[in-house]
Design an enzyme around this catalytic site. Structure first.
Site, PDB file in Angstrom:
ATOM      1  N   GLU A  44       0.830  -1.202   0.000  1.00 59.87           N
ATOM      2  CA  GLU A  44       0.000   0.000   0.000  1.00 59.87           C
ATOM      3  C   GLU A  44       0.867   1.256   0.000  1.00 59.87           C
ATOM      4  OE1 GLU A  44      -3.782   1.837   2.551  1.00 59.87           O
ATOM      5  OE2 GLU A  44      -2.370   0.478   3.534  1.00 59.87           O
ATOM      6  N   LYS A 118      -9.598   2.753  -2.893  1.00 60.27           N
ATOM      7  CA  LYS A 118      -9.984   2.222  -1.587  1.00 60.27           C
ATOM      8  C   LYS A 118     -11.316   2.828  -1.144  1.00 60.27           C
ATOM      9  CE  LYS A 118      -7.802   1.654   3.003  1.00 60.27           C
ATOM     10  NZ  LYS A 118      -6.531   1.915   3.731  1.00 60.27           N
ATOM     11  N   CYS A 155      -5.931  -2.847   2.268  1.00 54.46           N
ATOM     12  CA  CYS A 155      -5.696  -2.735   3.708  1.00 54.46           C
ATOM     13  C   CYS A 155      -6.984  -2.830   4.541  1.00 54.46           C
ATOM     14  CB  CYS A 155      -4.916  -1.461   4.015  1.00 54.46           C
ATOM     15  SG  CYS A 155      -4.164  -1.443   5.671  1.00 54.46           S
TER      16      CYS A 155
END
Length: 280
Positions: A44, A118, A155
């Site tokens: 990430e 995300k 994540c």
């Protein structure tokens, strides 16, 4: 003959500057490719520190356009040079003041295929992400690549089962979860959630974490990158919890059909009974 996809994960330590992080990642991709990797995923926000430990507008300078920015263009050339599919997580600027936590997906011939932004953004001590990122607005895309259909889930998103399932319903065979996660609250979940997602959705999961303590805070990133198969078992060992590492593993794609025939979770779904899940 069984269908085997050789896949790689790049686990890095912050070097102190963006340029050397990019150089190290390019070198790691070349190393993975020399071991036969056909698809490689970086961690990430791979070229920076995990700056979300603090709230500082100076880190807006780490943004780049995707796909027109220099790092995406470089990685398209790297993918073409090595003949590998790349998942490249970066800090994206859409236009001034609008920023996303994004992963670009590049095919083995260097073609930019698209991106995942995300969707789930945390805002807790040490992870002040709402200061830096808007929630994603592209849904849960799955990409047709030289190694088949792959998805990305970044994540904190791993704590939300709905996106994992959306990727499976869209035909993902491998889902990559690039992360920046530290010792403490979440570490015991690291070996639990992603294998469970692989089982529930009957695909492979490749999950990547960085390592080390960075100057911006106390977060001690514990590495332990690994692949989980659709039985929930690790494919080989997890990476070191303290050192940089390139994880390259063979993924037997025939196992997907075997597990889906055995458990038939997709057959036994009851979407007609799930209406309440989409209510605010």
């Amino acid at each position: 003959m069984p269908e085997i996809i050789r896949a790689g994960l790049v686990q890095q330590r912050w070097t102190g500057d963006k340029e050397s992080m990019i150089r190290n990642a390019v070198t790691a991709i070349g190393s993975a490719a020399s071991q036969g990797a056909q698809v490689v995923c970086l961690q990430e926000l791979f070229y920076g520190p995990y700056f979300c430990q603090v709230q500082d507008t100076d880190y807006y300078s780490y943004t780049e356009a995707i796909p027109d920015g220099p790092t995406t263009q470089l990685m398209c050339e790297v993918a073409r040079q090595h003949g590998v599919v790349l998942i490249v997580p970066m800090y994206e600027v859409e236009h001034p003041g609008v920023y996303y936590n994004t992963a670009a997906v590049i095919d083995a011939d260097g073609t930019y295929l698209g991106k995942h932004r995300k969707n789930h953004i945390p805002q807790v001590k040490g992870f002040w992400e709402k200061f830096y990122f808007k929630p994603g607005n592209l849904g849960y895309p799955v990409f047709d690549t030289a190694v088949g259909r792959i998805g990305v889930y970044i994540c904190y998103e791993r704590h939300f089962p709905e996106g994992w399932r959306a990727l499976g319903l869209a035909g993902a065979r491998i889902v990559f979860n690039p992360s920046a996660t530290s010792r403490g609250l979440s570490e015991y979940l690291w070996r639990l959630e992603q294998p469970a997602a692989a089982v529930a959705n009957e695909y492979y999961v490749g999950t990547i974490n960085r390592v080390g303590v960075e100057p911006l805070g106390d977060n001690d990133f514990y590495g332990q990158s690994y692949f989980a198969d659709p039985r929930g078992q690790l494919v080989g060992d997890a990476a070191s919890d303290t050192e940089e590492e390139i994880v390259v593993r063979d993924l037997d794609m025939d196992l997907l059909a075997e597990v889906r025939d055995l458990w038939a979770f997709y057959r036994d779904r009851r979407p007609d009974s799930y209406d309440s899940l989409t209510r605010p």
